[in-house]
Design an enzyme around this catalytic site. Structure first.
Site, PDB file in Angstrom:
ATOM      1  N   GLY A   1      -4.922   7.783   6.052  1.00 60.10           N
ATOM      2  CA  GLY A   1      -5.061   5.725   5.532  1.00 60.10           C
ATOM      3  C   GLY A   1      -4.256   5.574   3.959  1.00 60.10           C
ATOM      4  O   GLY A   1      -3.461   6.887   4.074  1.00 60.10           O
TER       5      GLY A   1
ATOM      6  N   SER B   1       0.778  -1.555  -0.070  1.00 58.69           N
ATOM      7  CA  SER B   1      -0.153   0.105   0.059  1.00 58.69           C
ATOM      8  C   SER B   1       0.126   0.978   0.318  1.00 58.69           C
ATOM      9  O   SER B   1       2.451   1.411   0.249  1.00 58.69           O
ATOM     10  CB  SER B   1      -0.756   0.082   1.463  1.00 58.69           C
ATOM     11  OG  SER B   1      -0.105   0.283   2.654  1.00 58.69           O
TER      12      SER B   1
ATOM     13  N   HIS C   1       6.488  -9.358  40.260  1.00 58.10           N
ATOM     14  CA  HIS C   1       5.722  -7.517  41.303  1.00 58.10           C
ATOM     15  C   HIS C   1       7.882  -6.554  41.324  1.00 58.10           C
ATOM     16  O   HIS C   1       8.165  -7.942  41.726  1.00 58.10           O
ATOM     17  CB  HIS C   1       5.044  -8.212  42.894  1.00 58.10           C
ATOM     18  CG  HIS C   1       5.641  -6.546  43.421  1.00 58.10           C
ATOM     19  ND1 HIS C   1       4.325  -5.780  42.921  1.00 58.10           N
ATOM     20  CD2 HIS C   1       6.438  -6.191  44.104  1.00 58.10           C
ATOM     21  CE1 HIS C   1       4.987  -4.487  44.231  1.00 58.10           C
ATOM     22  NE2 HIS C   1       5.714  -5.030  44.597  1.00 58.10           N
TER      23      HIS C   1
ATOM     24  N   GLU D   1       0.435   8.819  16.556  1.00 57.77           N
ATOM     25  CA  GLU D   1       2.345   8.800  16.193  1.00 57.77           C
ATOM     26  C   GLU D   1       3.232   9.703  16.143  1.00 57.77           C
ATOM     27  O   GLU D   1       3.703   9.804  17.004  1.00 57.77           O
ATOM     28  CB  GLU D   1       2.446   7.097  15.874  1.00 57.77           C
ATOM     29  CG  GLU D   1       1.993   6.014  15.805  1.00 57.77           C
ATOM     30  CD  GLU D   1       2.884   4.293  16.083  1.00 57.77           C
ATOM     31  OE1 GLU D   1       2.172   3.682  16.137  1.00 57.77           O
ATOM     32  OE2 GLU D   1       3.680   4.920  14.838  1.00 57.77           O
TER      33      GLU D   1
HETATM   34  C1  LIG Z   1       4.507   5.518   9.582  1.00 53.11           C
HETATM   35  C2  LIG Z   1       3.866   3.907   9.028  1.00 53.11           C
HETATM   36  C3  LIG Z   1       3.978   3.224  10.535  1.00 53.11           C
HETATM   37  C4  LIG Z   1       3.255   1.566  10.871  1.00 53.11           C
HETATM   38  N1  LIG Z   1       3.541   1.547  11.552  1.00 53.11           N
HETATM   39  C5  LIG Z   1       3.322   0.247  11.797  1.00 53.11           C
HETATM   40  C6  LIG Z   1       3.642  -1.174  13.023  1.00 53.11           C
HETATM   41  O1  LIG Z   1       4.477  -0.063  13.981  1.00 53.11           O
HETATM   42  N2  LIG Z   1       3.215  -1.947  13.384  1.00 53.11           N
HETATM   43  C7  LIG Z   1       3.079  -2.625  12.348  1.00 53.11           C
HETATM   44  O2  LIG Z   1       2.222  -3.941  12.646  1.00 53.11           O
HETATM   45  N3  LIG Z   1       2.526  -2.311  11.263  1.00 53.11           N
HETATM   46  C8  LIG Z   1       2.656  -0.880  10.370  1.00 53.11           C
HETATM   47  N4  LIG Z   1       2.851  -0.453  10.024  1.00 53.11           N
HETATM   48  C9  LIG Z   1       2.221  -0.597   8.599  1.00 53.11           C
HETATM   49  C10 LIG Z   1       2.980  -2.525   8.055  1.00 53.11           C
HETATM   50  O3  LIG Z   1       4.083  -1.244   7.262  1.00 53.11           O
HETATM   51  C11 LIG Z   1       2.353  -2.543   6.534  1.00 53.11           C
HETATM   52  O4  LIG Z   1       0.873  -2.804   7.257  1.00 53.11           O
HETATM   53  C12 LIG Z   1       3.359  -3.605   6.037  1.00 53.11           C
HETATM   54  O5  LIG Z   1       4.523  -3.052   5.440  1.00 53.11           O
HETATM   55  C13 LIG Z   1       2.270  -4.153   4.885  1.00 53.11           C
HETATM   56  O6  LIG Z   1       3.579  -5.174   3.904  1.00 53.11           O
HETATM   57  P1  LIG Z   1       2.991  -5.366   2.516  1.00 53.11           P
HETATM   58  O7  LIG Z   1       3.768  -6.583   2.556  1.00 53.11           O
HETATM   59  O8  LIG Z   1       1.889  -5.660   2.614  1.00 53.11           O
HETATM   60  O9  LIG Z   1       3.646  -3.827   2.020  1.00 53.11           O
HETATM   61  P2  LIG Z   1       4.711  -3.402   1.648  1.00 53.11           P
HETATM   62  O10 LIG Z   1       5.252  -3.302   2.972  1.00 53.11           O
HETATM   63  O11 LIG Z   1       3.738  -1.878   1.092  1.00 53.11           O
HETATM   64  O12 LIG Z   1       5.833  -3.735   0.230  1.00 53.11           O
HETATM   65  C14 LIG Z   1       5.153  -4.109  -0.759  1.00 53.11           C
HETATM   66  C15 LIG Z   1       6.212  -3.884  -1.860  1.00 53.11           C
HETATM   67  O13 LIG Z   1       5.732  -4.160  -2.702  1.00 53.11           O
HETATM   68  C16 LIG Z   1       6.643  -3.584  -4.487  1.00 53.11           C
HETATM   69  N5  LIG Z   1       6.276  -3.415  -5.008  1.00 53.11           N
HETATM   70  C17 LIG Z   1       4.727  -2.889  -5.131  1.00 53.11           C
HETATM   71  N6  LIG Z   1       4.451  -3.320  -6.650  1.00 53.11           N
HETATM   72  C18 LIG Z   1       5.975  -3.602  -7.346  1.00 53.11           C
HETATM   73  C19 LIG Z   1       5.895  -4.614  -8.522  1.00 53.11           C
HETATM   74  N7  LIG Z   1       4.457  -3.914  -9.331  1.00 53.11           N
HETATM   75  N8  LIG Z   1       6.684  -4.974  -8.997  1.00 53.11           N
HETATM   76  C20 LIG Z   1       8.011  -5.101  -8.020  1.00 53.11           C
HETATM   77  N9  LIG Z   1       7.446  -4.928  -6.361  1.00 53.11           N
HETATM   78  C21 LIG Z   1       6.205  -4.439  -6.170  1.00 53.11           C
HETATM   79  C22 LIG Z   1       7.133  -2.381  -2.935  1.00 53.11           C
HETATM   80  O14 LIG Z   1       8.474  -1.476  -3.761  1.00 53.11           O
HETATM   81  C23 LIG Z   1       7.105  -2.398  -1.549  1.00 53.11           C
HETATM   82  O15 LIG Z   1       8.268  -3.319  -1.188  1.00 53.11           O
HETATM   83  C24 LIG Z   1       2.428   1.122   9.619  1.00 53.11           C
HETATM   84  C25 LIG Z   1       2.965   1.962   8.014  1.00 53.11           C
HETATM   85  C26 LIG Z   1       3.221   2.972   8.247  1.00 53.11           C
HETATM   86  C27 LIG Z   1       3.169   3.600   6.627  1.00 53.11           C
END
Ligand SMILES: Cc1cc2nc3c(=O)[nH]c(=O)nc-3n(C[C@H](O)[C@H](O)[C@H](O)COP(=O)(O)OP(=O)(O)OC[C@H]3O[C@@H](n4cnc5c(N)ncnc54)[C@H](O)[C@@H]3O)c2cc1C
Length: 462
Positions: free
Chosen positions: A266, A144, A439, A186
């Site tokens: 979001g 996302s 404790h 945060e």
């Molecule tokens: C500011 C912030 C704070 C957060 N804090 C927390 C927290 O404290 N604890 C927690 O649990 N979650 C937290 N989150 C949420 C967490 O980061 C996400 O839920 C998690 O990273 C989702 O993982 P994902 O693998 O679905 O997606 P992502 O981590 O977004 O990974 C998707 C990957 O796909 C790659 N990609 C996209 N399209 C392509 C393509 N066409 N070809 C090749 N690669 C591609 C991207 O480059 C990316 O590296 C936070 C998010 C943010 C923004």
């Protein structure tokens, strides 16, 4: 790339964030041949723009607050200010150490890691760098990115997203945070600790609106005490540039001025133009739809993480990635109980929860079937030592299991581990009350709350 174009992998994974790399690591561990395609940096949002860098900033904020308040503990210290470059160096050091570790881990599991922007080209293949990578299964894990509101442009300078906020070259004198959800509160907390004047604008009636109302109210009380301002139930109408920053207008006629505005409304899925629809994958508003085993309507395609409409949390991505890898490897898997996922908002004070809210429990079981108990951290020795205020609230189905644990207070995120065992093992209050908690720890407060719920409160003043 280690393999030539004729290789057919067991699994081709598109996206190397929490969901994608967890699927890759587990699949490789189970002996499957795995290709992992990532266009940016292995580790994705969590490691580079999310969980880890924000928590480093929050910790720097905690150190700043403790320095300011040192005299209250009898320690002589003078808070001189924030050296933002040094803060970034600390934060980036944490990220790069973990990044190196993760790269090493992926390499050691013999995963074929492909750097490049991929596009789904059929139910069993992804095109990347002019090559077709084929697999028996494809896992979509493209994650996302920050969302905005219709007509609200993020310019990266005065109107910024969380990505920009993480690399800001200064502490703003003042900031508007649009959105009082996890990411918004945060950053509000970090900036206040760093010395900024902060105002949060939230359209819903409470901060952290998905939490139990009691937790939201406690957070609001704590933020008020810290001097963080907020406008609740306030719909954003628009923003304009001023000579020195921005002016946000609300539908109720109020205006708020600041040096910059963070848009934290979001995150939306990354799916457009990636060939998902063309391959026949069912979608809804950009999210890929899956069953409880993270399988799409196309049998060879699975999807995990922020790309699917489940909780947007790194550990949810890990769990979904592992589930998919195990299913593809032929292991028996159990669907995830999303209510049983621990949730932590790491602002100061922290908000941590697992299970369902009191309101949800009443909706599910009926008003007269729901029992609650609270334990105020004022009665907890370690919390007193830390000078933190807060509460633990438990929600129980009458004569049954604990179905919700809701905690507010400094460091309460660290207590969510036991809380999730209580929820997920469907523990009865009396069973938890029988367990001895050390404790003086903050963990003891969780034990005390269960003693109260079991009808034998110890340090409760109620
Ligand atoms: C500011 C912030 C704070 C957060 N804090 C927390 C927290 O404290 N604890 C927690 O649990 N979650 C937290 N989150 C949420 C967490 O980061 C996400 O839920 C998690 O990273 C989702 O993982 P994902 O693998 O679905 O997606 P992502 O981590 O977004 O990974 C998707 C990957 O796909 C790659 N990609 C996209 N399209 C392509 C393509 N066409 N070809 C090749 N690669 C591609 C991207 O480059 C990316 O590296 C936070 C998010 C943010 C923004």
């Amino acid at each position: 790339m280690a393999n030539d174009a004729s290789t057919v992998f067991d699994v081709v994974i598109l996206g190397g964030g929490s969901g994608g790399y967890a699927a890759a690591l587990r699949a490789a561990q189970l002996g499957l041949q795995v290709a992992l395609i990532e266009k940016n940096k292995l580790g994705g949002t969590c490691l580079h723009q999310g969980c880890i860098p924000t928590k480093a900033l929050l910790h720097a904020g905690e150190v700043a607050d403790q320095t300011r308040e040192a005299a209250g503990f009898g320690v002589k210290a003078v808070f001189e200010g924030i050296d933002i470059n040094a803060v970034h160096a600390y934060k980036d050091g944490v990220v790069s150490g973990l990044y190196k570790g993760l790269q090493g881990l992926v390499a050691s599991r013999k995963i074929t890691y492909i750097e490049g922007e991929g596009r789904l080209s059929s139910p069993t293949s992804v095109d990347v760098n002019g090559q077709r990578i084929t697999g028996r299964h494809v896992v979509l894990a493209t994650g996302s990115v920050p969302k905005s509101l219709p007509g609200l442009a993020i310019d990266g300078n005065r109107v910024i997203s969380s990505d920009h906020a993480l690399t800001l070259d200064r502490v703003p004198k003042s900031a508007i945070v649009l959105g009082g959800g996890v990411i918004g509160v945060e950053f509000a907390s970090v900036w206040k600790s760093f010395g900024a004047e902060v105002t949060i604008i939230e359209a819903l009636p409470h901060l952290a609106p998905l939490e139990d109302e009691n937790s939201s109210k406690l957070l609001e009380r704590a933020f008020r005490k810290r001097g963080i301002k907020f406008e609740l139930g306030a719909r954003f109408a628009g923003v304009e540039y001023t000579e020195t920053g921005v002016r946000a207008s609300l539908e109720n006629g109020k205006q708020v001025e600041a040096e910059l505005m963070l848009v934290a409304v979001g995150r939306g899925p990354v799916s457009s133009g990636l060939g998902y629809e063309e391959a026949g994958v069912a979608m809804d508003r950009g999210y890929v739809l899956v069953d409880e085993y993270c399988q799409t309507n196309v049998p060879t395609i699975s999807a995990v993480g922020d790309l699917i409409p489940t909780l947007q949390l790194a550990h949810v991505g890990f769990a979904e990635g592992i589930l998919v890898a195990e299913r593809i490897a032929g292991l028996k898997v159990v669907p995830i109980d999303y209510d049983g996922v621990p949730r932590v908002t790491y602002c100061n004070p922290e908000v941590a929860s697992v299970g369902i809210t009191e309101a949800k429990a009443k909706e599910l079981y009926g008003d007269d079937k729901v029992v609650t108990a609270k334990f105020n951290l004022a009665g907890n020795g370690k919390s007193k030592i830390l000078k933190t205020a807060g509460e633990i609230k438990l929600v129980q189905v009458k004569d049954g299991a604990v179905v919700g644990v809701h905690m507010v207070g400094e460091r309460m995120g660290e207590q969510v581990g036991e809380a999730q065992l209580i929820y997920n093992w469907e523990a009865l209050p009396a069973e938890v009350a029988q367990l001895i908690h050390a404790h003086p720890t903050q963990n003891e407060a969780l034990g005390e709350a269960h003693l109260a719920l079991a009808g034998k409160p110890l340090h409760n003043h109620d």
